[in-house]
Design an enzyme around this catalytic site. Sequence first.
Site, PDB file in Angstrom:
ATOM      1  N   GLN A 123       0.810  -1.215   0.000  1.00 43.83           N
ATOM      2  CA  GLN A 123       0.000   0.000   0.000  1.00 43.83           C
ATOM      3  C   GLN A 123       0.845   1.268   0.000  1.00 43.83           C
ATOM      4  O   GLN A 123       0.327   2.370   0.142  1.00 43.83           O
ATOM      5  CB  GLN A 123      -0.931  -0.007   1.221  1.00 43.83           C
ATOM      6  CG  GLN A 123      -1.956  -1.127   1.177  1.00 43.83           C
ATOM      7  CD  GLN A 123      -2.787  -1.216   2.447  1.00 43.83           C
ATOM      8  OE1 GLN A 123      -2.578  -0.490   3.419  1.00 43.83           O
ATOM      9  NE2 GLN A 123      -3.743  -2.138   2.450  1.00 43.83           N
ATOM     10  N   HIS A 187      -0.900   0.034   5.572  1.00 40.13           N
ATOM     11  CA  HIS A 187      -1.430   1.030   6.510  1.00 40.13           C
ATOM     12  C   HIS A 187      -0.456   2.186   6.775  1.00 40.13           C
ATOM     13  O   HIS A 187      -0.014   2.419   7.895  1.00 40.13           O
ATOM     14  CB  HIS A 187      -1.824   0.372   7.826  1.00 40.13           C
ATOM     15  CG  HIS A 187      -3.004  -0.542   7.713  1.00 40.13           C
ATOM     16  ND1 HIS A 187      -3.688  -0.986   8.818  1.00 40.13           N
ATOM     17  CD2 HIS A 187      -3.626  -1.101   6.646  1.00 40.13           C
ATOM     18  CE1 HIS A 187      -4.674  -1.783   8.419  1.00 40.13           C
ATOM     19  NE2 HIS A 187      -4.647  -1.864   7.099  1.00 40.13           N
ATOM     20  N   GLU A 283     -14.690   4.550   9.319  1.00 45.23           N
ATOM     21  CA  GLU A 283     -15.122   5.683  10.129  1.00 45.23           C
ATOM     22  C   GLU A 283     -14.947   7.029   9.440  1.00 45.23           C
ATOM     23  O   GLU A 283     -14.025   7.220   8.639  1.00 45.23           O
ATOM     24  CB  GLU A 283     -14.320   5.738  11.440  1.00 45.23           C
ATOM     25  CG  GLU A 283     -14.523   4.546  12.345  1.00 45.23           C
ATOM     26  CD  GLU A 283     -13.719   4.648  13.627  1.00 45.23           C
ATOM     27  OE1 GLU A 283     -13.823   3.733  14.458  1.00 45.23           O
ATOM     28  OE2 GLU A 283     -12.977   5.648  13.806  1.00 45.23           O
ATOM     29  N   TYR A 293      -9.175   8.176  19.449  1.00 42.57           N
ATOM     30  CA  TYR A 293     -10.265   7.653  18.622  1.00 42.57           C
ATOM     31  C   TYR A 293     -10.385   6.129  18.685  1.00 42.57           C
ATOM     32  O   TYR A 293     -11.132   5.538  17.913  1.00 42.57           O
ATOM     33  CB  TYR A 293     -10.120   8.195  17.195  1.00 42.57           C
ATOM     34  CG  TYR A 293     -10.500   9.670  17.207  1.00 42.57           C
ATOM     35  CD1 TYR A 293     -11.802  10.068  16.973  1.00 42.57           C
ATOM     36  CD2 TYR A 293      -9.574  10.635  17.579  1.00 42.57           C
ATOM     37  CE1 TYR A 293     -12.177  11.407  17.070  1.00 42.57           C
ATOM     38  CE2 TYR A 293      -9.927  11.970  17.684  1.00 42.57           C
ATOM     39  CZ  TYR A 293     -11.238  12.346  17.427  1.00 42.57           C
ATOM     40  OH  TYR A 293     -11.616  13.666  17.547  1.00 42.57           O
ATOM     41  N   TYR A 304     -10.640  -9.942   9.904  1.00 43.74           N
ATOM     42  CA  TYR A 304     -11.015 -10.527   8.616  1.00 43.74           C
ATOM     43  C   TYR A 304     -11.396 -12.002   8.771  1.00 43.74           C
ATOM     44  O   TYR A 304     -12.170 -12.542   7.985  1.00 43.74           O
ATOM     45  CB  TYR A 304      -9.879 -10.356   7.614  1.00 43.74           C
ATOM     46  CG  TYR A 304      -9.599  -8.915   7.275  1.00 43.74           C
ATOM     47  CD1 TYR A 304     -10.559  -8.133   6.615  1.00 43.74           C
ATOM     48  CD2 TYR A 304      -8.404  -8.315   7.616  1.00 43.74           C
ATOM     49  CE1 TYR A 304     -10.324  -6.805   6.312  1.00 43.74           C
ATOM     50  CE2 TYR A 304      -8.150  -6.980   7.313  1.00 43.74           C
ATOM     51  CZ  TYR A 304      -9.114  -6.232   6.668  1.00 43.74           C
ATOM     52  OH  TYR A 304      -8.878  -4.910   6.374  1.00 43.74           O
TER      53      TYR A 304
END
Length: 410
Positions: A123, A187, A283, A293, A304
């Site tokens: 990613q 991430h 979110e 948070y 998963y």
Amino acid sequence: MKKIHYIFAILAGALLALTSCSNDDKIPHTDPGTITNPVETETPNTAYAPAFTGQTRINGVQTNTPYEGKVITTNLTAPWGVKSLPDGRLLVTEKGGTFRIVTKEGVVSAAITGAPAVNPAGQGGLLGLVLDPDFTTNRMIYWVFSEAVTGGNQTSVAKGRLANDEKTIEGATVIYHANPANPSTLHYGGRILFDKTGNLVVSTGERSVLETRPLAQSVTGGLGKVVRITKDGQAASGNPTFSQSGALPELYSIGHRNPQGLALHPVTGDIWESEHGPRGGDEINRLKGGANYGWPTITYGIEYSGEKIGAGIQKQDGLEQPVYYWDPVVSPSGMTFYTGNRVPEWENNLFIGSLSATHIIRLAIRDNKVIGEERLLASEGQRFRDVTQGSEGALYAVTDGGRLYKIDKK
């Protein structure tokens, strides 16, 4: 339909009652369009209950003003970020490590060289970007990228000057690293913006793997955070103070998973954030300095594999609730608030690129609550990675498949 309008009227009235202590009360409350049934009809992954009415699966809303999405070009390669230049052209980052400029007619420039090397595996890559507020005079840009360093990879921030000939980035300098590094290629977070004080706000991911996941709760590291820094990468003045020992001075908020979207509310100046959940639990958050948070302590998603995450709780004192969440996921990415006047229903609405659900999300927001959701360009079948507003007021969006769309009134 009368019943739906009646329900919406009750909901709107209840929300209006909350404005007395909100900094949102100066925002014009435009008609969001035709109210419909909720757009999400798929079965959720969990039976978790929302913390308040309207936190998920809100009524649908339909734009009445005729609009269209036109493909400007298909000649980009995995674009990740897009911003409008002052003359209306678009500056784009491509995941593989290149900047490009696209004209209004869809002509794509040659690769702009000079940026530090990225690690595009997984990613990672060249991620979000922002123009300096004084770009017209200093031509400075700032960007986030995945950097290969000793110990693995990390989310890094760099700055440089777009040369007058627009062929190179001059004086590119790395100004911030989100430590610690880790071999994971997942991430990274990766969005960046300027807040109303002229400081940079950057989102970082917690790098996904189980060993780094808990670091989203640690104030001694930069993973799973939103940080607030100067143009030189130092902690910005006025940052919140976290009580735990060794807290980094650049931290603005903590407890994030993979925040791939940041947007500044055009009226309040509040920072809003989009965040990938696991299986469920995507979110939208309105960030407050010093707030936690919750990831991975609380979440509306599951592993998963189907197992619960941690204690399987969704609420805990001292941890913030999302303004809105999705289950099943939509994979929200880059986003922007609409400040144009060409589509009146969209004024101050939030537009978010959806990856796995392949559409652009429109959230109508009133008094910091979502009052309606719409899906735009769903028939295109594209993974929308970023959305921005052009200098003339149209929206522009890039997709993983290499497309750049212009979305505007017909």
